[in-house]
Design an enzyme around this catalytic site. Structure first.
Site, PDB file in Angstrom:
ATOM      1  N   LYS B  95       0.864  -1.188   0.000  1.00 24.53           N
ATOM      2  CA  LYS B  95       0.000   0.000   0.000  1.00 24.53           C
ATOM      3  C   LYS B  95       0.900   1.238   0.000  1.00 24.53           C
ATOM      4  O   LYS B  95       1.855   1.309   0.801  1.00 24.53           O
ATOM      5  CB  LYS B  95      -0.875  -0.049   1.256  1.00 24.53           C
ATOM      6  CG  LYS B  95      -1.924   1.041   1.381  1.00 24.53           C
ATOM      7  CD  LYS B  95      -2.735   0.804   2.662  1.00 24.53           C
ATOM      8  CE  LYS B  95      -3.874   1.788   2.842  1.00 24.53           C
ATOM      9  NZ  LYS B  95      -4.653   1.509   4.077  1.00 24.53           N
ATOM     10  N   SER B 171      -9.456   1.505   3.115  1.00 24.54           N
ATOM     11  CA  SER B 171      -8.583   2.192   2.192  1.00 24.54           C
ATOM     12  C   SER B 171      -7.539   1.304   1.527  1.00 24.54           C
ATOM     13  O   SER B 171      -6.913   1.730   0.561  1.00 24.54           O
ATOM     14  CB  SER B 171      -7.871   3.330   2.912  1.00 24.54           C
ATOM     15  OG  SER B 171      -7.041   2.823   3.948  1.00 24.54           O
ATOM     16  N   SER B 195      -9.665  -0.676   7.460  1.00 25.19           N
ATOM     17  CA  SER B 195      -9.101  -0.455   6.122  1.00 25.19           C
ATOM     18  C   SER B 195      -8.395  -1.657   5.520  1.00 25.19           C
ATOM     19  O   SER B 195      -8.048  -1.637   4.339  1.00 25.19           O
ATOM     20  CB  SER B 195      -8.134   0.730   6.141  1.00 25.19           C
ATOM     21  OG  SER B 195      -8.846   1.929   6.004  1.00 25.19           O
TER      22      SER B 195
END
Lengths: 106, 530
Positions: B95, B171, B195
């Site tokens: 990420k 996310s 997330s």
């Protein structure tokens, strides 16, 4: 509760936050803030004993589980150049910024 | 089956048996990425084309050359009979909220678009030291602020591999989409309110939020420092356990990283659930929704398909000898989001003050001889709407005249949520649970653009995951079936502090018991033959 973020209060927050918004953004963001406050205000309805302590990090970090703090010792960072390279403007190893405005403290 | 579709532990076995080389594995993942991913996210993306709408768009930065170089080094080590590490040859995505030395580390924000990290985050470094190969940096909501990935400054934002008109969740949406689409078997994500678990549920993969402090946050670009947890995304429970094994542990660079020893997560993982006590709570079968017109919060039942998946999972575990404990009360669950609106915003506003155009990142090109004007122009140009919204709310609720009413109260509510969990997991208490079984999300993946723009509705996507972040406890989301539209349903296991080993065992038991279910044979849409 009657708390609503008025335009005047909103503009004050924008200044404190060091932001500068277009009119469209300002109206959208103020509307969203006021909607979020409706959700947040649900907290006011919860009966909470005033003695209930606050919780800052979930897990309690008892002594055996806690790393504790390191000695406060100066260590040379191995790649200071690598950090300075990221600064938008550098001169002779110093980071350059525009003039810092003079402010009279009230 | 292509190598990119195999699980990480299967790949390490084939690699050590010299049936596959690390370079072949990497080439397989790169070929899959080329086939399904489409163009990577960028700041200047132009119009979204019809082709774009059929692609996954997980990546911001693909590191093909360095991945090939790392693969060749692994192959050399194996050829020389050196130990290549427990995850040798396994590609993983990161990420783009983690710093990785000499790579762009953008947080999916314009304000960090030109930031090349001078050091590597601890969890990434540990993966690399274990022989895993970083394939690239994947997209996310800007600074992790969202549950759909649509707020990324890097467009096209990721799309759900199961149905590309749906969001992947967020996310860590780039992470879960890349793993679901077979671009990499593992990804490193972060979980602040859900997330990792929410997008894992939406994309039909396994996502783990470890106990707060189990994995170091060093090198993670901070959102809400008391809630942020790095964790694994994988396609199987054992892969997730193997990845947590590598990234967990004390770190001199993060004083919240606990020195408690990391147990062997794979040892005993298939020993089943006989005698374990697993709870179901009515407070996780009711959901709250927000009516933007009236401003009212409405309580309603969970969608029937999701509730059925959870209850079916409980039956499966009961059939394996677990004791199911019904009606476990967690009465403060519904206050998780209101408290989160306050706590996370205060912490986010504080963390975002460092972005000022002075030390790194974007600086406004507008000429000014006034420092404060430079700050304002820089932050206005660099931040998208979601960071601005969080800064403003954080400043409001922490202002001296309001902080008692909002911030202090939210932190007291956090105590109540923590106490709920302490009560049910207490070994000498009334409930004595080994794990709580819940749905992960109130819905399956929603359509692109259906929620984005309504920040309250978006936040409520995390209502079943956020209590674990407040309490600091671990949680796992794993696939639990498909809904009528063919979209994945996630089920969640929560446990006491540092109980990841138990949760993996329960999750693996469920995975083994359901491995022949018809829904497990269904592939994401982007992987189906035309």
């Amino acid at each position: 509760m009657s708390d609503t973020i008025t335009r005047e209060l909103f503009d004050h927050l924008v200044d404190l936050a060091a932001l500068h918004l277009s009119e469209d953004q300002a109206e959208y963001l103020r509307g969203q803030l006021n909607n979020q406050l409706k959700a947040i205000n649900e907290l006011a309805a919860i009966p909470i004993d005033p003695d209930v302590p606050i919780n800052l990090h979930g897990v309690p970090f008892a002594e055996a589980a806690s790393a504790g703090l390191r000695e406060d010792e100066w260590r040379k960072y191995p790649d200071a150049e690598g950090i300075l390279k990221q600064a938008p403007q550098v001169e002779d190893g110093y980071i350059v910024v525009p003039d810092i405005p003079h402010t009279e403290l009230k | 089956m292509e190598p990119c579709d195999l699980n990480a532990l299967e790949l390490t076995k084939l690699l050590r048996g010299k049936e596959l080389s690390a370079l072949e594995i990497v080439e397989s993942c790169l070929a899959r990425t080329a086939a399904v991913d489409g163009r990577p996210g960028s700041l200047d993306s132009g119009e979204l084309t019809a082709e774009d709408q059929r692609k996954v768009h997980a990546f911001i930065t693909l590191a093909a050359d360095s991945a090939r170089a790392q693969a060749m080094e692994i192959d050399r080590r194996i050829g020389a009979s050196e130990d290549p590490g427990p995850l040798a040859g396994v590609p993983f995505t990161v990420k783009d909220i983690f710093c990785v030395k000499d790579t762009l580390s953008t947080a999916a924000s314009k304000i960090l678009a030109n930031f090349t990290a001078p050091y590597t985050a601890t969890p990434v470094r540990r993966m690399q030291e274990a022989g895993a190969i970083m394939l690239g940096k994947v997209n996310l909501d800007e600074f992790t602020y969202g549950s759909s990935n649509e707020s990324s400054a890097y467009q096209p934002s990721p799309r759900n591999p199961w149905k590309t008109d749906r969001v992947p969740g967020g996310s860590s949406g780039g992470s879960t989409a890349s793993v679901a689409a077979g671009e990499a078997p593992l990804s490193l994500g972060t979980d602040t309110a859900g997330s990792i678990r929410q997008p894992a549920a939406f994309c039909g993969v396994v996502g783990v939020k470890p106990t707060y402090g189990r994995v170091s946050r060093y090198g993670l670009i901070a959102f809400a420092s008391s809630l942020d947890c790095p964790g694994p995304v994988a396609r199987s429970v054992k892969d997730a356990a193997a990845m947590l094994q590598v990234i967990a542990g004390a770190d001199e660079h993060d004083s919240t990283a606990t020195p408690l020893p990391v147990p062997d997560y794979l040892e005993g993982i298939e020993e089943g659930v006989k005698g374990m006590r697993i709870g179901l709570s009515p407070d996780y079968f009711r959901i709250t929704s927000f009516d933007p017109v009236s401003g009212e919060l409405l309580s309603q039942a969970l969608p029937a398909e999701i509730e059925k998946s959870v209850r079916d999972a409980a039956q499966v575990l009961a059939g394996m000898g677990a004791e199911i404990v019904d009606d476990v009360p967690l009465p403060n669950t519904r206050y998780g989001i209101p408290a989160y609106f306050v706590i996370s915003r205060v912490e986010a506003a504080s963390n975002l003050h460092r972005y000022d155009g002075v030390k790194y990142g974007h600086r406004s090109g507008l000429t000014t001889n006034d420092l404060k004007a430079m700050y304002k122009h820089t932050r206005n140009e660099g931040f998208g709407l979601q960071p601005k919204l969080r800064i403003l709310m954080g400043m409001y609720v922490s202002a001296a005249q309001y902080s008692e009413q909002y911030y202090k109260r939210a932190l007291q509510v956090r105590t109540l949520i923590r106490r709920d969990f302490e009560t049910i997991f207490e070994p000498r208490g009334q409930y004595r649970l080994d794990a709580l079984l819940t749905p992960t999300t109130p819905t399956t993946a929603f359509e692109m653009a259906a929620v984005y723009g309504d920040s309250v509705l978006m936040q409520y996507a995390d209502q079943l995951t956020v209590p674990a972040n407040h309490a600091g406890i671990p949680g796992i989301s794993l696939p639990g079936g498909l809904d009528d539209a063919g979209l994945p349903i996630g089920i969640q296991l929560l446990g006491a502090d540092y109980s990841e080993k138990t949760l993996f065992r329960v999750a693996r038991a469920y995975e083994m018991a359901t491995e022949n279910e018809a829904w497990r044979k269904v592939k994401p849409e982007v992987l189906r033959e035309n």
